[in-house]
Scaffold this motif. Structure first.
Motif, PDB file in Angstrom:
ATOM      1  N   SER A 366      14.436 -19.116  -7.781  1.00 49.62           N
ATOM      2  CA  SER A 366      13.763 -20.335  -8.202  1.00 49.62           C
ATOM      3  C   SER A 366      14.642 -21.544  -7.953  1.00 49.62           C
ATOM      4  O   SER A 366      14.548 -22.544  -8.636  1.00 49.62           O
ATOM      5  CB  SER A 366      13.403 -20.229  -9.674  1.00 49.62           C
ATOM      6  N   SER A 367      15.567 -21.426  -6.984  1.00 48.52           N
ATOM      7  CA  SER A 367      16.354 -22.603  -6.641  1.00 48.52           C
ATOM      8  C   SER A 367      16.770 -22.511  -5.179  1.00 48.52           C
ATOM      9  O   SER A 367      16.736 -21.441  -4.585  1.00 48.52           O
ATOM     10  CB  SER A 367      17.586 -22.712  -7.538  1.00 48.52           C
ATOM     11  N   MET A 368      17.116 -23.694  -4.617  1.00 45.32           N
ATOM     12  CA  MET A 368      17.626 -23.720  -3.252  1.00 45.32           C
ATOM     13  C   MET A 368      19.059 -24.239  -3.288  1.00 45.32           C
ATOM     14  O   MET A 368      19.536 -24.709  -4.334  1.00 45.32           O
ATOM     15  CB  MET A 368      16.746 -24.580  -2.359  1.00 45.32           C
ATOM     16  N   PHE A 397      20.809 -26.353   4.359  1.00 43.75           N
ATOM     17  CA  PHE A 397      20.343 -25.815   3.072  1.00 43.75           C
ATOM     18  C   PHE A 397      19.681 -24.460   3.293  1.00 43.75           C
ATOM     19  O   PHE A 397      19.311 -24.107   4.417  1.00 43.75           O
ATOM     20  CB  PHE A 397      19.387 -26.787   2.376  1.00 43.75           C
ATOM     21  N   PHE A 398      19.567 -23.699   2.228  1.00 46.93           N
ATOM     22  CA  PHE A 398      18.910 -22.397   2.303  1.00 46.93           C
ATOM     23  C   PHE A 398      18.332 -22.069   0.922  1.00 46.93           C
ATOM     24  O   PHE A 398      18.653 -22.728  -0.068  1.00 46.93           O
ATOM     25  CB  PHE A 398      19.862 -21.295   2.776  1.00 46.93           C
ATOM     26  N   GLY A 399      17.502 -21.019   0.908  1.00 48.01           N
ATOM     27  CA  GLY A 399      16.906 -20.598  -0.365  1.00 48.01           C
ATOM     28  C   GLY A 399      15.639 -21.373  -0.674  1.00 48.01           C
ATOM     29  O   GLY A 399      15.023 -21.193  -1.737  1.00 48.01           O
ATOM     30  N   GLU A 400      15.238 -22.274   0.255  1.00 47.77           N
ATOM     31  CA  GLU A 400      14.060 -23.099  -0.014  1.00 47.77           C
ATOM     32  C   GLU A 400      12.777 -22.274   0.070  1.00 47.77           C
ATOM     33  O   GLU A 400      11.777 -22.617  -0.552  1.00 47.77           O
ATOM     34  CB  GLU A 400      14.009 -24.292   0.958  1.00 47.77           C
ATOM     35  N   MET A 401      12.796 -21.160   0.854  1.00 51.67           N
ATOM     36  CA  MET A 401      11.551 -20.437   1.086  1.00 51.67           C
ATOM     37  C   MET A 401      11.009 -19.836  -0.208  1.00 51.67           C
ATOM     38  O   MET A 401       9.842 -20.010  -0.555  1.00 51.67           O
ATOM     39  CB  MET A 401      11.762 -19.385   2.174  1.00 51.67           C
ATOM     40  N   PHE A 404       9.961 -22.642  -2.734  1.00 47.24           N
ATOM     41  CA  PHE A 404       8.728 -23.392  -2.510  1.00 47.24           C
ATOM     42  C   PHE A 404       7.480 -22.523  -2.396  1.00 47.24           C
ATOM     43  O   PHE A 404       6.371 -23.027  -2.481  1.00 47.24           O
ATOM     44  CB  PHE A 404       8.857 -24.274  -1.266  1.00 47.24           C
ATOM     45  N   THR A 405       7.671 -21.235  -2.150  1.00 47.29           N
ATOM     46  CA  THR A 405       6.471 -20.409  -1.980  1.00 47.29           C
ATOM     47  C   THR A 405       6.280 -19.444  -3.147  1.00 47.29           C
ATOM     48  O   THR A 405       5.208 -18.873  -3.308  1.00 47.29           O
ATOM     49  CB  THR A 405       6.568 -19.576  -0.687  1.00 47.29           C
ATOM     50  N   GLY A 406       7.356 -19.223  -3.906  1.00 50.09           N
ATOM     51  CA  GLY A 406       7.261 -18.279  -5.025  1.00 50.09           C
ATOM     52  C   GLY A 406       7.368 -16.841  -4.570  1.00 50.09           C
ATOM     53  O   GLY A 406       7.293 -15.908  -5.372  1.00 50.09           O
ATOM     54  N   GLU A 407       7.602 -16.637  -3.258  1.00 50.99           N
ATOM     55  CA  GLU A 407       7.746 -15.264  -2.743  1.00 50.99           C
ATOM     56  C   GLU A 407       9.192 -14.800  -2.903  1.00 50.99           C
ATOM     57  O   GLU A 407      10.082 -15.624  -3.104  1.00 50.99           O
ATOM     58  CB  GLU A 407       7.350 -15.237  -1.269  1.00 50.99           C
ATOM     59  N   SER A 444       8.134 -28.059   4.684  1.00 47.56           N
ATOM     60  CA  SER A 444       7.274 -26.974   5.181  1.00 47.56           C
ATOM     61  C   SER A 444       7.495 -26.748   6.676  1.00 47.56           C
ATOM     62  O   SER A 444       7.380 -25.632   7.168  1.00 47.56           O
ATOM     63  CB  SER A 444       5.798 -27.205   4.850  1.00 47.56           C
ATOM     64  N   TRP A 445       7.896 -27.784   7.400  1.00 47.71           N
ATOM     65  CA  TRP A 445       8.262 -27.595   8.807  1.00 47.71           C
ATOM     66  C   TRP A 445       9.478 -26.671   8.942  1.00 47.71           C
ATOM     67  O   TRP A 445       9.484 -25.741   9.739  1.00 47.71           O
ATOM     68  CB  TRP A 445       8.588 -28.956   9.454  1.00 47.71           C
TER      69      TRP A 445
END
Ligand code: CMP
Length: 483
Positions: A366-368, A397-401, A404-407, A444-445
């Motif tokens: 739950s964090s980037m 940066f990393f960990g955004e996926m 932002f998607t909750g997956e 999202s890009w």
């Protein structure tokens, strides 16, 4: 390997040639016995001298032949039969004893054959002085020899085991055990020779290669730190360190409530005990990073005794530095100076050691993170093998996926060197999205591009980035409750 086998081949050829040569010489000596006697008899009048001139070379050549025969038998018995049947190499001492006994028996038989008139038994039994001399001279040697035999019979340790032995407490890896001494290679790469008779009298500590051996590593924390948190944090940081066995989870426990600190011990088990110095050091290093990352504090008795400390999870980096770093992250480019400062205040800094895992594929997230200093590697695990996908350095940066998607996390991220990252949580991002709708689009890009990268790396067909990004935009907005 190739060197070794050509060496063995050469030794074998030399052995065959030497045997053939000695056998031929002996054969000729026996074949030409009579003509030789006649020839020598014509030159030397004494019959006894002629006789010994013939018999001495016979004895020598026969003994050399017997010696070569014993070596061949030794090689066949131990290099082939023993190794195949038992599955490991025969101890040097057993091989030596075998050779000594076989050669002595053969020598006595040859001697009796050539000098039939000499009574060897009587010679040995009646020669008391001889016995005393031998006994005194060989007292230590025989002591070592028999102690060596008992060590072998007992098999308390084997070549490759780590042992501590002797009054000087020599510790190292056993390299060989022969009829005189145990050869140990110490951790300073010295050779220590401990005679068998001394080893037989002393207590020996054995850390066998086949055994899961444990080590204890100590550290202390201040009294205000939570024990439950310390146990969890340290155990998790130590369990995946190199050479720490996965079979038993490390134990972190309080060994004493000291005067000015909580004293802890970490008990962990090693895959290769011979590397315990390096592994102890790695465990201490991991502990340092884990404590620091989680706002736990090592105790320095003289300094913490009277000091009330405010524990902060943020490393020493100043807010301005962090704001500068965030301003260099491409997706945060649209943010104003004020927004960057606010974001900087909402980040939490963490430092990781080289080799430590920051994110594990499949975990919830739950964090980037923004790389502040250092480098990390994004990795996929396929069929038990690691596949590097990308290397991210300062400003990436990393960990955004997952954020932002909750997956679940799509990949693992591991520090390549000492790395400081800035963690940004869900709440801080939600706030930014509300004030900067364009941010959702640029993120999202990035996510779409990275997904394509992952798919290419996993050799799946890459999704269409444009369509993917549009879909993501909607789901991110939905996930963050944005319009
Ligand atoms: P997340 O899925 O939360 O956790 C793993 C992270 O690795 C992921 O977010 C991305 O930030 C990062 N990642 C995944 N694939 C790539 C890629 N192809 N290039 C760079 N980073 C990636």
């Amino acid at each position: 390997m190739a060197d070794n086998s050509s060496n063995q081949k050469n030794r074998f050829i030399v052995f065959i040639l030497a045997t053939a040569f000695v056998a031929l010489a002996l054969y000729l000596l026996v074949l030409f016995d009579l003509p030789l006697r006649d020839y020598l008899g014509a030159k030397i009048t004494s019959h006894a001298v002629v006789d010994s001139l013939i018999r001495i070379p016979q004895l020598i050549l026969s003994s050399v032949l017997a010696f070569l025969g014993v070596r061949a038998l030794n090689a066949i018995t131990f290099d082939f039969v023993f190794r195949i049947r038992r599955g490991y190499e025969a101890p040097a001492l057993v091989r030596n004893i075998f050779s000594m006994v076989a050669f002595t028996v053969l020598f006595v038989l040859i001697f009796q054959h050539i000098y039939a008139e000499v009574n060897l038994g009587a010679l040995f039994t009646t020669s008391a002085i001889f016995g005393v001399i031998i006994g005194l001279a060989l007292q230590d040697t025989l002591g070592n020899f028999f102690a060596g035999i008992s060590l072998h019979a007992d098999r308390p340790f084997q070549v490759g085991d780590v042992i501590t032995v002797g009054q000087q407490k020599h510790t190292g890896v056993v390299e060989s055990i022969n009829w005189r001494a145990i050869k140990i290679r110490t951790f300073q790469n010295h050779i220590a020779l401990v005679s068998n008779s001394i080893a037989a009298k002393e207590a020996i500590e054995v850390s066998s290669r086949d055994n899961l051996n444990a080590r204890l590593v100590f550290f202390s924390t201040i009294y205000t730190d939570s024990p439950a948190k310390t146990i969890h944090v340290v155990r998790e940081s130590v369990r995946d360190a190199d050479n720490v066995s996965e079979k038993i989870t490390p134990i972190v426990r309080i060994r004493n409530l000291g005067e000015s600190s909580i004293e802890w011990e970490i008990k962990y088990w090693l895959e290769d005990y011979a590397k315990y110095n390096d592994t102890d050091a790695l465990v201490r290093q991991r502990t340092w990073y884990a404590l620091r990352r989680n706002g736990l504090t090592f105790a320095f008795p003289t300094r913490t005794l009277h000091l009330e400390r405010k524990v902060t999870t943020r490393p020493t980096t100043a807010e301005d530095d962090i704001a500068d770093r965030l301003s260099a992250v491409d997706v945060f480019a649209p943010l104003s100076t004020d927004e960057l400062r606010q974001l900087a205040m909402a980040t939490v800094g963490h430092v990781f050691a080289p080799g430590e895992t920051l994110i594990r594929a499949g975990d919830e997230g739950s964090s980037m993170f923004v790389v502040h200093n250092g480098r990390v590697q994004v990795q996929l695990t396929e069929g038990g093998k690691l596949r590097p996908v990308a290397v991210l350095s300062e400003g990436n940066f990393f960990g955004e996926m997952a954020l932002f998607t909750g997956e679940p996390r799509t990949a693992s991220v591991v520090a390549l060197e000492e790395t400081e990252v800035l963690e940004i949580g869900h709440a801080a991002m939600k706030h930014l999205f509300e004030t900067n709708p364009s941010l959702v689009e640029s993120i999202s890009w990035t996510i779409a591009e990275r997904r394509a990268g992952l798919a290419a790396s996993a050799q799946q067909s890459a999704p269409n980035s444009l369509a993917e990004s549009a879909g993501l935009l909607t789901s991110i907005k939905h996930f963050f409750g944005l319009r």
